[in-house]
Write a protein that holds these residues in place. Structure first.
Motif, PDB file in Angstrom:
ATOM      1  N   ALA A   1     -71.751   3.016 -10.672  1.00 31.24           N
ATOM      2  CA  ALA A   1     -70.915   3.523 -11.821  1.00 31.24           C
ATOM      3  C   ALA A   1     -70.321   2.114 -12.348  1.00 31.24           C
ATOM      4  CB  ALA A   1     -70.050   4.313 -11.356  1.00 31.24           C
TER       5      ALA A   1
ATOM      6  N   ALA B   1     -72.794   0.314 -14.443  1.00 31.08           N
ATOM      7  CA  ALA B   1     -73.203   0.703 -15.743  1.00 31.08           C
ATOM      8  C   ALA B   1     -71.794   0.479 -16.646  1.00 31.08           C
ATOM      9  CB  ALA B   1     -73.343   2.615 -15.405  1.00 31.08           C
ATOM     10  N   LEU B   2     -70.629   0.551 -16.089  1.00 24.00           N
ATOM     11  CA  LEU B   2     -69.481   0.611 -17.050  1.00 24.00           C
ATOM     12  C   LEU B   2     -69.275  -0.938 -17.414  1.00 24.00           C
ATOM     13  CD1 LEU B   2     -67.028   2.998 -15.280  1.00 24.00           C
ATOM     14  CD2 LEU B   2     -68.185   3.320 -17.167  1.00 24.00           C
TER      15      LEU B   2
ATOM     16  N   PHE C   1     -72.967  -2.422 -19.122  1.00 27.27           N
ATOM     17  CA  PHE C   1     -73.962  -1.909 -20.329  1.00 27.27           C
ATOM     18  C   PHE C   1     -72.802  -1.451 -21.439  1.00 27.27           C
ATOM     19  CE2 PHE C   1     -76.774  -1.256 -16.766  1.00 27.27           C
ATOM     20  CZ  PHE C   1     -77.775  -1.481 -17.301  1.00 27.27           C
TER      21      PHE C   1
ATOM     22  N   ARG D   1     -68.163   4.994 -23.378  1.00 31.15           N
ATOM     23  CA  ARG D   1     -68.122   4.122 -22.216  1.00 31.15           C
ATOM     24  C   ARG D   1     -66.541   4.153 -21.814  1.00 31.15           C
ATOM     25  NH1 ARG D   1     -67.191  -1.216 -20.675  1.00 31.15           N
ATOM     26  NH2 ARG D   1     -66.373  -1.495 -22.626  1.00 31.15           N
ATOM     27  N   SER D   2     -65.612   3.934 -22.644  1.00 33.98           N
ATOM     28  CA  SER D   2     -64.221   3.781 -22.429  1.00 33.98           C
ATOM     29  C   SER D   2     -63.846   5.572 -21.795  1.00 33.98           C
ATOM     30  CB  SER D   2     -63.405   3.279 -23.379  1.00 33.98           C
ATOM     31  OG  SER D   2     -63.548   4.141 -24.598  1.00 33.98           O
ATOM     32  N   PHE D   3     -63.962   6.417 -22.380  1.00 37.75           N
ATOM     33  CA  PHE D   3     -63.808   7.760 -21.906  1.00 37.75           C
ATOM     34  C   PHE D   3     -64.307   7.874 -20.527  1.00 37.75           C
ATOM     35  CE2 PHE D   3     -65.296  12.025 -21.236  1.00 37.75           C
ATOM     36  CZ  PHE D   3     -64.063  12.742 -21.437  1.00 37.75           C
ATOM     37  N   LEU D   4     -65.681   7.594 -20.227  1.00 36.35           N
ATOM     38  CA  LEU D   4     -66.197   7.665 -18.942  1.00 36.35           C
ATOM     39  C   LEU D   4     -65.212   6.718 -17.757  1.00 36.35           C
ATOM     40  CD1 LEU D   4     -70.090   7.783 -19.460  1.00 36.35           C
ATOM     41  CD2 LEU D   4     -68.539   9.522 -18.216  1.00 36.35           C
ATOM     42  N   SER D   5     -64.907   5.673 -18.359  1.00 33.61           N
ATOM     43  CA  SER D   5     -64.399   4.653 -17.381  1.00 33.61           C
ATOM     44  C   SER D   5     -63.005   5.446 -17.032  1.00 33.61           C
ATOM     45  CB  SER D   5     -63.984   3.576 -18.374  1.00 33.61           C
ATOM     46  OG  SER D   5     -62.766   2.814 -17.499  1.00 33.61           O
ATOM     47  N   ALA D   6     -62.097   6.060 -18.249  1.00 28.70           N
ATOM     48  CA  ALA D   6     -61.063   6.648 -17.663  1.00 28.70           C
ATOM     49  C   ALA D   6     -61.217   7.920 -16.774  1.00 28.70           C
ATOM     50  CB  ALA D   6     -60.309   7.412 -19.284  1.00 28.70           C
ATOM     51  N   ILE D   7     -62.147   8.628 -17.009  1.00 31.13           N
ATOM     52  CA  ILE D   7     -62.676   9.744 -15.966  1.00 31.13           C
ATOM     53  C   ILE D   7     -62.948   9.133 -14.400  1.00 31.13           C
ATOM     54  CG2 ILE D   7     -64.650  11.325 -15.472  1.00 31.13           C
ATOM     55  CD1 ILE D   7     -63.305  12.414 -17.715  1.00 31.13           C
ATOM     56  N   PHE D   8     -63.379   7.925 -14.343  1.00 28.70           N
ATOM     57  CA  PHE D   8     -63.751   7.673 -13.188  1.00 28.70           C
ATOM     58  C   PHE D   8     -62.449   7.039 -12.610  1.00 28.70           C
ATOM     59  CE2 PHE D   8     -68.214   7.517 -13.996  1.00 28.70           C
ATOM     60  CZ  PHE D   8     -68.743   7.861 -12.657  1.00 28.70           C
TER      61      PHE D   8
ATOM     62  N   SER E   1     -59.302   8.301 -13.087  1.00 25.38           N
ATOM     63  CA  SER E   1     -58.464   9.616 -13.291  1.00 25.38           C
ATOM     64  C   SER E   1     -57.891   9.853 -11.836  1.00 25.38           C
ATOM     65  CB  SER E   1     -58.949  10.748 -14.029  1.00 25.38           C
ATOM     66  OG  SER E   1     -60.113  11.304 -13.406  1.00 25.38           O
ATOM     67  N   PRO E   2     -58.791   9.985 -10.841  1.00 23.15           N
ATOM     68  CA  PRO E   2     -58.158  10.205  -9.481  1.00 23.15           C
ATOM     69  C   PRO E   2     -56.867   9.596  -9.032  1.00 23.15           C
ATOM     70  CG  PRO E   2     -60.570  10.231  -9.497  1.00 23.15           C
ATOM     71  CD  PRO E   2     -60.228   9.666 -10.475  1.00 23.15           C
TER      72      PRO E   2
END
Lengths: 284, 265
Positions: B88, B91-92, B95, B100-107, B109-110
């Protein structure tokens, strides 16, 4: 060319899928179920939509008291962390290399030690016949034994030690990016030491202090180990009430409702802050 | 460097730093001191010096099995979070793609939510769709909170590395597995190791997720220490805690040797 760009698009998808899949199953789905549990009935007619758990949380003055205590303690802890953390971070950022690594070690070592163990240390210090009592007696300040166990003062003293590293490290990260020549300029132009701290260093480190404060406050309202061991059953905070509902009374619906309220309080604090600092959506 | 600091400010700073050093370190020192006491009560000053509580710990099945459980839990957690987090992070940070920045926030978020919240969520999941949480359940719970650390350390590591190396390998006709095995993963090595350190430390020390998930028949060291402290603390808890403190000191020093603590701070 086209095939190359397609394969470069496919590659991050392959790389991200396992982690994303895991988080959906192990993080987002459970959090969603918790939200659902808080608005569903339990017992014989389980699964009906209801707001009874929330009504219970708001109607019972006991839980209002618990929430009030949790927020008051968190505010006090955050304030003390700011007052200690800011000067400490300034001192660390200006110290010589060796002193700086020693001071960082002094902050990181407790941080990396289990909260259970740090709290244990505080039990030995604050308890009956503990270190504090012994020191105060030796200094002739008190006659009998003193104990700060089961007091809010005891919770605050222990919690500040647990959370101070977060404040110091966030502020320090911010100070390290600041050029020392700015302050020097202020001093050369005739500002005194405290004036240059007040007018240059403080405004420049405001973002670090703000993120440290948000972090400390959020960690503080959800902390469980330290308040429940130091404060005991007579000084419950939100997290210990949730624990009681989930493991003692087995009222999962009500425990879930309390958790959602805690989650809401955290998000109300975090989301505006994250949007303001552009960490959500914008730059990463 | 900066303009001269007034002398009294220097004196004040030294006093302040010493006071804070005492405040930060005393809780650890008293635990170590209590573990060496002859008394079976946690009183200060300890009446005498003995190592009997260490003998007691190493003869206690409860502590040994809790230690074994904690170790297994931490190692599985390290494996899972490094295996999921490294790709992950690659990829972040390597690429550019939409979201991408949304997914980064998702990862990440915990890290934002109180961990007890999703621990209760996981408890509900395991109780509804299985026979309650187990060691596997705890590994899953710990992997959720350690994943962001691995992603952060690997991403930070990749920023310092030359992305053109991978491009060069691609142009020279390397297959995808050759690029990953020979170029990209070796570049991530330091970040993966740092992430593994954090994951081990967090998992080995965690009591909150373990207590809220309430896996029956699974007792980790921090859980055991917590429940002993709730009811009847004695110096054998101090002995176990001291062993854990020594392990932490060892790991922090190792981390400092390999990566430098100031980088982490």
């Amino acid at each position: 060319m086209a095939s190359a760009s397609r394969s470069t698009n496919r590659e991050p998808a392959f790389l991200l899928t396992p982690g994303l899949f895991f988080l959906i199953i192990a993080f987002f789905f459970p959090t969603f179920l918790l939200l659902a549990q808080s608005v569903l009935t339990v017992g014989p007619d389980a699964g009906e939509l209801t707001l009874e758990h929330y009504q219970k949380a708001f109607a019972d003055s006991f839980y209002a008291g618990v929430a009030f205590r949790t927020l008051r303690l968190a505010l006090l802890i955050t304030l003390i962390c700011l007052l200690i953390g800011f000067p400490l971070a300034i001192i660390i950022s200006r110290a010589s290399r060796i002193v700086r690594s020693l001071l960082i070690l002094m902050i990181v070592l407790p941080l990396m030690t289990s909260v259970v163990i740090r709290t244990f240390g505080w039990l030995v210090i604050l308890g009956q016949g503990g270190v504090l009592s012994w020191v105060l007696q030796a200094l002739g300040l008190v006659d009998g034994t003193v104990s700060l166990m089961r007091t809010e003062a005891g919770i605050v003293i222990a919690m500040v030690q647990v959370l101070l590293p977060f404040m110091v490290l966030t502020t320090l990260g911010n100070l390290n990016q600041m050029s020392p020549s700015l302050e020097e300029a202020a001093r050369v132009m005739g500002a005194g030491f405290f004036r240059s701290i007040w007018h240059v260093t403080l405004p420049m480190s405001a973002p670090g202090l703000a993120s440290g404060a948000v972090l400390v406050f959020a960690l503080s309202i959800s902390s469980f180990i330290t308040p429940s061991l130091v404060g005991g059953v007579r000084l419950p905070v939100i997290a210990s009430s949730i624990y009681q509902q989930m493991t003692g009374s087995f009222d999962w619906g009500f425990g879930a409702a309390l958790s959602v309220l805690l989650l809401g309080a955290t998000l109300v604090l975090m989301v505006p802050y994250l949007i303001a600092t552009g960490r959500l959506g914008g730059r990463s | 460097m900066t303009a001269a600091t007034p002398g009294f400010v220097k004196l004040l700073s030294i006093t302040f730093v010493l006071a804070i050093a005492v405040y930060m370190l005393v809780p650890l020192i008293v635990v170590i001191a209590s573990s060496l006491s002859t008394s079976q009560f946690l009183v200060f000053p300890p009446p005498g010096f003995s190592l009997r509580w260490y003998t007691e710990v190493f003869n206690s099945d409860a502590y040994l099995s809790a230690g074994w459980t904690s170790l297994k839990l931490a190692l599985f957690t390290v494996a899972a979070s490094v295996a999921l987090g490294t790709p992950a992070a690659i990829a972040l940070s390597r690429f550019r793609f939409p979201g991408r920045s949304f997914l980064s926030a998702i990862f990440l978020s915990p890290l934002l939510l109180p961990s007890l919240i999703f621990a209760i969520g996981l408890l509900i999941v395991f109780s509804r769709y299985g026979d309650g949480p187990s060691l596997t359940g705890l590994v899953i719970g710990h992997t959720v909170i350690t994943l962001p650390y691995v992603i952060r350390t690997v991403s930070a590591n990749l920023i310092d590395m030359d992305p053109h190396l991978d491009e060069a390998a691609r142009i020279m006709g390397a297959r995808w597995w050759q690029r990953y095995l020979l170029v990209i993963l070796p570049q991530c090595r330091t970040g993966m190791a740092a992430g593994a350190f954090f994951a081990f430390n967090i998992s080995f020390d965690d009591a909150v997720i373990a207590l809220f998930m309430r896996a029956p028949n699974v007792e980790t060291l921090p859980m055991r220490i917590y429940s002993t402290l709730e009811f009847s603390p004695d110096p054998s808890v101090a002995a176990v805690s001291t062993i854990m403190i020594l392990l932490t000191i060892f790991m922090v020093l190792l981390l400092d040797r390999i990566f430098g603590l100031s980088k982490i701070a």
